[in-house]
Design a protein around this motif. Sequence first.
Motif, short mmCIF file in Angstrom:
data_model
loop_
_atom_site.label_atom_id
_atom_site.label_comp_id
_atom_site.label_asym_id
_atom_site.label_seq_id
_atom_site.Cartn_x
_atom_site.Cartn_y
_atom_site.Cartn_z
N LEU A 106 0.82 -1.20 0.00
CA LEU A 106 0.00 0.00 0.00
C LEU A 106 0.86 1.26 0.00
N MET A 107 1.91 1.27 0.79
CA MET A 107 2.80 2.43 0.85
C MET A 107 3.55 2.62 -0.47
N THR A 108 3.96 1.51 -1.08
CA THR A 108 4.62 1.59 -2.39
C THR A 108 3.69 2.25 -3.40
N PHE A 109 2.43 1.86 -3.37
CA PHE A 109 1.44 2.39 -4.30
C PHE A 109 1.21 3.89 -4.08
N ILE A 110 0.97 4.27 -2.83
CA ILE A 110 0.67 5.67 -2.51
C ILE A 110 1.87 6.57 -2.81
N ILE A 111 3.05 6.14 -2.37
CA ILE A 111 4.26 6.94 -2.60
C ILE A 111 4.57 7.04 -4.09
N GLY A 112 4.42 5.92 -4.80
CA GLY A 112 4.68 5.92 -6.24
C GLY A 112 3.77 6.86 -7.00
N ILE A 113 2.47 6.80 -6.71
CA ILE A 113 1.50 7.68 -7.37
C ILE A 113 1.83 9.15 -7.09
N SER A 114 2.18 9.45 -5.85
CA SER A 114 2.50 10.83 -5.46
C SER A 114 3.70 11.36 -6.23
N ILE A 115 4.74 10.53 -6.34
CA ILE A 115 5.95 10.96 -7.05
C ILE A 115 5.68 11.16 -8.53
N ILE A 116 4.95 10.24 -9.15
CA ILE A 116 4.68 10.34 -10.58
C ILE A 116 3.87 11.59 -10.91
N ILE A 117 2.80 11.84 -10.14
CA ILE A 117 1.98 13.03 -10.38
C ILE A 117 2.82 14.29 -10.24
N SER A 118 3.66 14.34 -9.21
CA SER A 118 4.51 15.51 -8.97
C SER A 118 5.54 15.69 -10.08
N ASP A 119 6.18 14.58 -10.49
CA ASP A 119 7.18 14.65 -11.56
C ASP A 119 6.56 15.16 -12.87
N VAL A 120 5.41 14.61 -13.22
CA VAL A 120 4.76 15.00 -14.47
C VAL A 120 4.37 16.48 -14.42
N PHE A 121 3.83 16.92 -13.28
CA PHE A 121 3.45 18.33 -13.12
C PHE A 121 4.65 19.25 -13.33
N LEU A 122 5.79 18.92 -12.71
CA LEU A 122 6.97 19.76 -12.84
C LEU A 122 7.59 19.66 -14.23
N LEU A 123 7.55 18.47 -14.83
CA LEU A 123 8.08 18.31 -16.18
C LEU A 123 7.27 19.11 -17.20
N ILE A 124 5.96 19.17 -17.00
CA ILE A 124 5.12 19.97 -17.90
C ILE A 124 5.55 21.44 -17.82
N LYS A 125 5.87 21.90 -16.61
CA LYS A 125 6.33 23.28 -16.43
C LYS A 125 7.62 23.52 -17.22
N THR A 126 8.57 22.58 -17.12
CA THR A 126 9.83 22.74 -17.85
C THR A 126 9.65 22.55 -19.34
N ASP A 127 8.70 21.69 -19.74
CA ASP A 127 8.43 21.47 -21.16
C ASP A 127 7.92 22.74 -21.82
N ILE A 128 7.03 23.44 -21.13
CA ILE A 128 6.47 24.68 -21.67
C ILE A 128 7.58 25.72 -21.86
N LYS A 129 8.50 25.76 -20.88
CA LYS A 129 9.60 26.73 -20.94
C LYS A 129 10.61 26.35 -22.04
N ASN A 130 10.98 25.09 -22.12
CA ASN A 130 12.04 24.65 -23.03
C ASN A 130 11.54 24.10 -24.36
N ARG A 131 10.21 24.04 -24.52
CA ARG A 131 9.58 23.48 -25.72
C ARG A 131 10.04 22.04 -25.97
N THR A 132 9.94 21.26 -24.92
CA THR A 132 10.31 19.85 -24.99
C THR A 132 9.09 18.98 -24.67
N TYR A 133 9.30 17.66 -24.71
CA TYR A 133 8.20 16.71 -24.47
C TYR A 133 8.61 15.67 -23.42
N ASN A 134 9.35 16.12 -22.42
CA ASN A 134 9.83 15.19 -21.40
C ASN A 134 8.71 14.57 -20.58
N SER A 135 7.64 15.34 -20.33
CA SER A 135 6.52 14.80 -19.57
C SER A 135 5.86 13.65 -20.33
#
Length: 439
Positions: A333-362
């Motif tokens: 259960l902890m693996t699931f919750i922690i994993g989901i939290s990290i992925i959502i956060s990573d994608v959110f931040l990558l979208i921010k950098t993608d918009i700035k750098n015109r990339t598709y990392n997310s």
Amino acid sequence: MKKIKQFIKDYSSFILFFLVVFFLHQIVKFTKDDVMFSMVLKNTSMFSFLKLRWNTWTSRMILEFLEVIFAKNIYVWRIFDSLVYLSIAINISRIFNTKKDTRYNYLICGSLLLYSFFDFANAGFESTSINYNWTFASSLFVIVPLIKYFRKENVKRYEYILGFLLSFIALNQEQLCVTMGVFLIFTIIYCMYKKRKISKYNLLLLLLTIISLIVIFVNPGNIARSNEYLKSFKRYNEFNIIDKSYIGFVSLMAYFFTNKIVLFIINLLIYLNIKNGKFSDTLKKYAFGLLIFVTLMTIGQPILSSLLPKTKNMFLDFSRTNYKYTNLSYRNLMTFIIGISIIISDVFLLIKTDIKNRTYNSYLYLLGIFSRFIMGFTVSVYISNNRTMFFNLMLWFMIISNLTYSLNNKKDRDIFEPIFIVLIIINICSFIYSILIPY
């Protein structure tokens, strides 16, 4: 002479990369499935063997053919496999490094050397490399014409022909076939959004993907193999879509938590890109907090487990499990919750950098997650072991090279890149050490 010197200078990254990869191949020996494939033509004909495999084990006829051919001579395989891995680096450069920056090429090659090649040892280096390394390399040749089409560059006829022919190799691997299908659908949606004409090449590839998926699902060998695996994972037939999604995701995240470096590097690079970009202080603090959290979950696990004993070995779940989502252990259960939290956060931040750098990392991040997540929908999710992470890792290595290249602060580059080089050297030395110990 000047032309030769200029060639060496321009392509020094790829030359060095090939030499390192070729050297590593010299200490690899054929084992397990490799030995079996090397004996095939001594006992039967190619046609008889492929017919037997089609009916009893797999739909990968093209890959099985290649495995038999290249298992006959380890020296030939060593050369070809090294060239295939080199082609991955070159095609990634063709996709992202439009300015042909030598530093960018070194980052691409370095990122690929972070892969733990010992994962191929589980079933045999030759057979596994053809099923994963060769299929992924083929997929890059397939998509290069599409990328050039989107950038409104001239696509040569031979690139279309080569991509079409190599698509039969790429789509012969079930996991990659599904992933390619998602990529091709995304490209069509992208064209519709941009009001661009959809390439006939794109539609042709999607049609081939659909046909390949139908063949995969109706193939008697795949059905027989699944039934064989069910003998050691009997409860799998009881699983519903939520159960299968759960084991696909938890086993995926367990890999990143126990093989700590990749997830840590990506989050470090995300933070460095956010820190020196034109972002709000709140976002920068969020990125820093996430980095601290990921550090504790990965390379900082010994410290975390000493402070919170219940977290010890929390993520060691990359082995067969009978847990259903309705009967979760604390660890799962902890693996699931922690994993989901990290992925959502990573994608959110990558979208921010993608918009700035015109990339598709997310997008690369999510496509990588998807490529391994879908393994939860096959009974071989645990039997296939770490090698099923290959496509996910290749896509994430692209992110690593992209984010490293986009570091604008010289001080950050001067700190991170030496660490990056050290990690590559440690990974290579670790592989050599593992090979020299009998397995």
